[in-house]
Design an enzyme around this catalytic site. Structure first.
Site, PDB file in Angstrom:
ATOM      1  N   PHE A 173      67.226  82.933 -93.464  1.00 22.46           N
ATOM      2  CA  PHE A 173      68.475  83.429 -94.055  1.00 22.46           C
ATOM      3  C   PHE A 173      69.270  82.347 -94.775  1.00 22.46           C
ATOM      4  O   PHE A 173      70.149  82.640 -95.579  1.00 22.46           O
ATOM      5  CB  PHE A 173      69.366  84.062 -92.968  1.00 22.46           C
ATOM      6  CG  PHE A 173      70.144  83.050 -92.165  1.00 22.46           C
ATOM      7  CD1 PHE A 173      71.356  82.532 -92.644  1.00 22.46           C
ATOM      8  CD2 PHE A 173      69.685  82.590 -90.942  1.00 22.46           C
ATOM      9  CE1 PHE A 173      72.073  81.580 -91.923  1.00 22.46           C
ATOM     10  CE2 PHE A 173      70.380  81.641 -90.215  1.00 22.46           C
ATOM     11  CZ  PHE A 173      71.578  81.129 -90.715  1.00 22.46           C
TER      12      PHE A 173
ATOM     13  N   LYS B 122      58.250  88.176 -97.956  1.00 20.95           N
ATOM     14  CA  LYS B 122      59.019  88.888 -96.930  1.00 20.95           C
ATOM     15  C   LYS B 122      60.260  88.033 -96.682  1.00 20.95           C
ATOM     16  O   LYS B 122      60.237  87.072 -95.916  1.00 20.95           O
ATOM     17  CB  LYS B 122      58.172  89.031 -95.655  1.00 20.95           C
ATOM     18  CG  LYS B 122      58.530  90.194 -94.745  1.00 20.95           C
ATOM     19  CD  LYS B 122      59.942  90.183 -94.248  1.00 20.95           C
ATOM     20  CE  LYS B 122      60.208  89.160 -93.183  1.00 20.95           C
ATOM     21  NZ  LYS B 122      61.650  89.019 -92.855  1.00 20.95           N
TER      22      LYS B 122
ATOM     23  N   GLU C 265      65.685  89.446 -93.409  1.00 25.34           N
ATOM     24  CA  GLU C 265      66.333  90.773 -93.396  1.00 25.34           C
ATOM     25  C   GLU C 265      67.861  90.664 -93.425  1.00 25.34           C
ATOM     26  O   GLU C 265      68.554  91.627 -93.706  1.00 25.34           O
ATOM     27  CB  GLU C 265      65.877  91.585 -92.174  1.00 25.34           C
ATOM     28  CG  GLU C 265      66.203  90.990 -90.808  1.00 25.34           C
ATOM     29  CD  GLU C 265      65.144  90.001 -90.302  1.00 25.34           C
ATOM     30  OE1 GLU C 265      64.676  89.169 -91.099  1.00 25.34           O
ATOM     31  OE2 GLU C 265      64.824  90.056 -89.093  1.00 25.34           O
ATOM     32  N   ARG C 266      68.387  89.453 -93.120  1.00 26.07           N
ATOM     33  CA  ARG C 266      69.850  89.285 -93.116  1.00 26.07           C
ATOM     34  C   ARG C 266      70.385  89.095 -94.535  1.00 26.07           C
ATOM     35  O   ARG C 266      71.562  89.325 -94.783  1.00 26.07           O
ATOM     36  CB  ARG C 266      70.254  88.051 -92.304  1.00 26.07           C
ATOM     37  CG  ARG C 266      69.659  87.992 -90.946  1.00 26.07           C
ATOM     38  CD  ARG C 266      70.717  87.783 -89.865  1.00 26.07           C
ATOM     39  NE  ARG C 266      70.150  88.150 -88.581  1.00 26.07           N
ATOM     40  CZ  ARG C 266      70.380  89.282 -87.951  1.00 26.07           C
ATOM     41  NH1 ARG C 266      71.204  90.166 -88.459  1.00 26.07           N
ATOM     42  NH2 ARG C 266      69.802  89.549 -86.801  1.00 26.07           N
TER      43      ARG C 266
ATOM     44  N   SER D 206      62.913  79.261 -87.759  1.00 30.40           N
ATOM     45  CA  SER D 206      63.117  78.509 -86.521  1.00 30.40           C
ATOM     46  C   SER D 206      61.773  78.060 -85.942  1.00 30.40           C
ATOM     47  O   SER D 206      60.728  78.662 -86.217  1.00 30.40           O
ATOM     48  CB  SER D 206      63.850  79.386 -85.516  1.00 30.40           C
ATOM     49  OG  SER D 206      63.103  80.565 -85.305  1.00 30.40           O
TER      50      SER D 206
ATOM     51  N   CYS E  59      68.686  73.108 -92.722  1.00 28.04           N
ATOM     52  CA  CYS E  59      67.708  72.482 -91.824  1.00 28.04           C
ATOM     53  C   CYS E  59      67.748  70.967 -91.963  1.00 28.04           C
ATOM     54  O   CYS E  59      67.165  70.264 -91.152  1.00 28.04           O
ATOM     55  CB  CYS E  59      66.315  73.010 -92.091  1.00 28.04           C
ATOM     56  SG  CYS E  59      65.690  72.467 -93.666  1.00 28.04           S
TER      57      CYS E  59
ATOM     58  N   GLU F  88      68.728  72.791 -81.267  1.00 28.64           N
ATOM     59  CA  GLU F  88      69.236  73.051 -82.620  1.00 28.64           C
ATOM     60  C   GLU F  88      70.412  74.031 -82.503  1.00 28.64           C
ATOM     61  O   GLU F  88      70.262  75.144 -81.987  1.00 28.64           O
ATOM     62  CB  GLU F  88      68.146  73.668 -83.498  1.00 28.64           C
ATOM     63  CG  GLU F  88      68.655  73.949 -84.902  1.00 28.64           C
ATOM     64  CD  GLU F  88      67.593  74.503 -85.842  1.00 28.64           C
ATOM     65  OE1 GLU F  88      66.787  75.344 -85.418  1.00 28.64           O
ATOM     66  OE2 GLU F  88      67.600  74.087 -87.011  1.00 28.64           O
TER      67      GLU F  88
HETATM   68  P1  NAD Z   1      64.151  82.884 -88.002  1.00 26.68           P
HETATM   69  O1  NAD Z   1      63.013  82.116 -87.420  1.00 26.68           O
HETATM   70  O2  NAD Z   1      64.958  83.735 -87.102  1.00 26.68           O
HETATM   71  O3  NAD Z   1      63.605  83.893 -89.148  1.00 26.68           O
HETATM   72  C1  NAD Z   1      62.808  83.418 -90.204  1.00 26.68           C
HETATM   73  C2  NAD Z   1      61.902  84.555 -90.670  1.00 26.68           C
HETATM   74  O4  NAD Z   1      61.050  84.957 -89.604  1.00 26.68           O
HETATM   75  C3  NAD Z   1      62.667  85.800 -91.117  1.00 26.68           C
HETATM   76  O5  NAD Z   1      62.058  86.304 -92.285  1.00 26.68           O
HETATM   77  C4  NAD Z   1      62.493  86.763 -89.948  1.00 26.68           C
HETATM   78  O6  NAD Z   1      62.417  88.112 -90.363  1.00 26.68           O
HETATM   79  C5  NAD Z   1      61.169  86.338 -89.330  1.00 26.68           C
HETATM   80  N1  NAD Z   1      61.157  86.496 -87.870  1.00 26.68           N
HETATM   81  C6  NAD Z   1      62.194  86.273 -87.007  1.00 26.68           C
HETATM   82  N2  NAD Z   1      61.799  86.484 -85.738  1.00 26.68           N
HETATM   83  C7  NAD Z   1      60.496  86.843 -85.788  1.00 26.68           C
HETATM   84  C8  NAD Z   1      59.530  87.182 -84.799  1.00 26.68           C
HETATM   85  N3  NAD Z   1      59.848  87.192 -83.501  1.00 26.68           N
HETATM   86  N4  NAD Z   1      58.294  87.496 -85.200  1.00 26.68           N
HETATM   87  C9  NAD Z   1      57.963  87.481 -86.513  1.00 26.68           C
HETATM   88  N5  NAD Z   1      58.843  87.173 -87.501  1.00 26.68           N
HETATM   89  C10 NAD Z   1      60.086  86.844 -87.149  1.00 26.68           C
HETATM   90  O7  NAD Z   1      65.052  81.834 -88.803  1.00 26.68           O
HETATM   91  P2  NAD Z   1      66.482  82.067 -89.469  1.00 26.68           P
HETATM   92  O8  NAD Z   1      67.505  82.247 -88.407  1.00 26.68           O
HETATM   93  O9  NAD Z   1      66.375  83.090 -90.544  1.00 26.68           O
HETATM   94  O10 NAD Z   1      66.688  80.658 -90.196  1.00 26.68           O
HETATM   95  C11 NAD Z   1      67.207  79.522 -89.557  1.00 26.68           C
HETATM   96  C12 NAD Z   1      66.114  78.610 -89.063  1.00 26.68           C
HETATM   97  O11 NAD Z   1      65.288  78.204 -90.145  1.00 26.68           O
HETATM   98  C13 NAD Z   1      66.657  77.318 -88.458  1.00 26.68           C
HETATM   99  O12 NAD Z   1      65.919  77.022 -87.317  1.00 26.68           O
HETATM  100  C14 NAD Z   1      66.403  76.288 -89.549  1.00 26.68           C
HETATM  101  O13 NAD Z   1      66.287  74.961 -89.098  1.00 26.68           O
HETATM  102  C15 NAD Z   1      65.120  76.782 -90.115  1.00 26.68           C
HETATM  103  N6  NAD Z   1      64.885  76.278 -91.453  1.00 26.68           N
HETATM  104  C16 NAD Z   1      63.940  75.307 -91.618  1.00 26.68           C
HETATM  105  C17 NAD Z   1      63.715  74.770 -92.869  1.00 26.68           C
HETATM  106  C18 NAD Z   1      62.699  73.685 -93.066  1.00 26.68           C
HETATM  107  O14 NAD Z   1      62.401  73.351 -94.195  1.00 26.68           O
HETATM  108  N7  NAD Z   1      62.146  73.124 -92.009  1.00 26.68           N
HETATM  109  C19 NAD Z   1      64.446  75.234 -93.967  1.00 26.68           C
HETATM  110  C20 NAD Z   1      65.396  76.236 -93.761  1.00 26.68           C
HETATM  111  C21 NAD Z   1      65.608  76.757 -92.494  1.00 26.68           C
END
Ligand code: NAD
Length: 489
Positions: A149, A173, A176-177, A226, A281, A382
């Site tokens: 997101f 994909k 969704e937020r 994450s 991140c 985090e």
């Molecule tokens: P998230 O992991 O909750 O969601 C990311 C994606 O995964 C979304 O598209 C979501 O629909 C999907 N998803 C969520 N839970 C799932 C599950 N149980 N099974 C399958 N798919 C699932 O992350 P977020 O809250 O959207 O974003 C924040 C996180 O992203 C933070 O941890 C941040 O550090 C990380 N991030 C990392 C980088 C990097 O380059 N390392 C860059 C940006 C964000």
């Protein structure tokens, strides 16, 4: 209220299955749209369309494929302000921050336009007498990306331009937020005249992700989000034989030495910790002060953080917006409370922030916690919010040992005017992105985004040359021709 649609096989389609999460403007609490939960049937339709488009698309010469990207770049420029505004409305970051992320996204489109050079293989004549060897790079087929997101416009563009420039067909994909910016960007992609099925957009949450991970006709998955989900996606996609790159979460440290330029260091570290409400991140989460930097840094950072203007990202002069959801706000406030329980001193406490005119927004004010004990969960977990923990070390070595203990390895920075200390830090710190007098060490599009340890699962990173490696397979041809070939015709 808007219903989020999918873009599959060149047409906009109503998603199948149940409704999913509400898309809410985090500054105002206004309901903007509703995302679908995500349905395996939609994913199957997108994969089918992408697979059907692949043979023709891979045969389009690279120099022609990039003409679509030139048009895409032009459309992004023409609609730059409109998209930046959408990012701010659905994500909450300030307009300046939205412009910044979109600019970084556009840069990836620009770099991918170099594919006719970057995708070249190599060759050697006469590896044996009369035998030549040639390496070609070829696209993989239908590839997919799953994105978070916090950068609704930029992160999908770490993948899409390279994937299609290399001759793959691509399915996104998005989170969704925050589905709205990408929906608009896909309308622009449609205007480029890309053949049907070359790019598809499938909205939803876990059901859509799982369907992509399990689909046998998708050989490659890119993920950003994450670490817990990154681990899951890495394991499940790899079990299906796919190549996977998963960028995970972070816990980034900055080391402040006594000889750092006080004003610059404080401003830059404040932007890193509190910019995008700490939801980057690469955001600094822990500042390790060394020696006598302890007092002055605590005082200056508290002053700068305390003067930040918090509010709606659309409002001029606002420097920090809300966090993404009420659940995030509660989780972050819970961490602050836990830090205090562990003995930290709240020099600036952003809980219960109230913003006039944005009473239904999900705001956490800038927070600075001093003297966080090494044993506190705050030093390892985090938080992903505007919370900066201060801890103290006697030396650069001790500071680096603190960083090395983290299970994450996304980024670390040092602020100093001592070249030898900076060089040692750069050489030894176990993170993939390193800043020297830089607060957000974000690689440009032509460099890889290199998280390490629990911040990354895979081998090839996003962006630049790694993207070309990820989105192509190498084929080596060894060939010999009869010596009398010319006399046979
Ligand atoms: P998230 O992991 O909750 O969601 C990311 C994606 O995964 C979304 O598209 C979501 O629909 C999907 N998803 C969520 N839970 C799932 C599950 N149980 N099974 C399958 N798919 C699932 O992350 P977020 O809250 O959207 O974003 C924040 C996180 O992203 C933070 O941890 C941040 O550090 C990380 N991030 C990392 C980088 C990097 O380059 N390392 C860059 C940006 C964000």
């Amino acid at each position: 209220m808007l219903e989020v649609h999918n873009y599959i096989g060149g047409s906009w389609q109503r998603p199948a299955g149940e409704a999913g999460v509400e898309v809410i403007n985090p500054a105002t609490g206004e309901l903007l749209a509703r995302s679908p939960a995500g349905a395996a049937g939609d994913v199957a339709a997108a994969v089918e369309a992408a697979a059907a488009a692949f043979p023709d698309w891979r045969a389009v010469p690279a120099g022609e494929r990039i003409q679509y990207l030139f048009r895409f770049k032009q459309l992004l420029e023409e609609h730059f302000e409109e998209i930046a505004r959408l990012v701010t409305v659905e994500n909450g970051k300030t307009l300046a921050e939205s412009r910044g992320e979109l600019r970084r996204g556009v840069e990836n489109v620009e770099v991918a336009c170099g594919i006719p050079l970057m995708m070249q293989g190599y060759n050697l004549e006469d590896i044996a007498r009369g035998v030549d060897e040639i390496m070609f790079r070829q696209p993989l087929g239908v590839v997919a990306a799953i994105t978070p997101f916090n950068f609704p416009a930029m992160i999908p563009l770490w993948f899409l331009p390279y994937a299609i420039a290399c001759g793959n067909t691509f399915i996104l994909k998005p989170s969704e937020r925050v589905p709205l910016a990408m929906a608009r960007i896909f309308e622009l992609l449609e205007q480029t005249g890309l053949p049907r099925g070359v790019v598809s957009l499938v909205n939803g949450g876990k059901p859509a992700v799982d369907a992509l991970l399990d689909h046998p006709a998708v050989p490659a998955i890119s993920f950003v989000g994450s670490s817990a989900v990154a681990r899951y996606i890495y394991a499940r996609a790899a079990a299906g034989g796919k190549r996977v790159q998963c960028q995970g979460g972070a816990k980034n440290h900055v080391v402040v030495l006594p000889d750092a330029d006080r004003e610059t260091a404080t401003q830059i570290i404040s932007d890193s910790a509190f910019g995008c409400a700490g939801q980057r991140c690469l955001a600094v989460s822990v500042a390790v002060t060394v020696g006598e930097a302890r007092e002055w840094f605590r005082d200056t950072i508290t002053g700068v953080a305390g003067s930040l203007k918090v509010g709606s990202g659309l409002e001029a002069g606002v420097q920090m917006g809300p966090v993404i959801t009420r659940a995030s706000q509660e989780r972050i406030e819970g961490f602050i409370g836990q830090g205090l329980g562990d003995g930290a001193n709240p020099v600036l406490d952003g809980r219960a922030a109230r913003i006039a005119g944005c009473e239904r927004g999900t705001f956490v004010g800038p927070t600075v916690l001093d003297g966080v004990p090494a044993s506190s969960a705050l030093t390892e977990t985090e938080i992903f919010g505007p919370v900066l923990s201060l801890i103290h070390a006697q030396s650069v070595d001790e500071a680096m040992a603190i960083i090395a203990r983290s299970s994450y390895g996304n980024a670390a920075s040092i602020f100093t005017s001592d070249g030898a200390a900076a060089r040692k830090f750069r050489n030894q710190v176990p993170t993939g992105n390193v800043g020297v007098n830089i607060g957000v060490a974000a690689p440009m599009a032509y460099f890889p985004f290199s998280g390490w340890k629990g911040s990354f699962f895979g081998a090839l990173h996003a962006q630049g040359r790694d993207a070309i490696e990820f989105y192509t397979d190498k084929k080596v041809v060894v060939e010999r021709w009869p010596k009398d070939w010319s006399r046979r015709f």
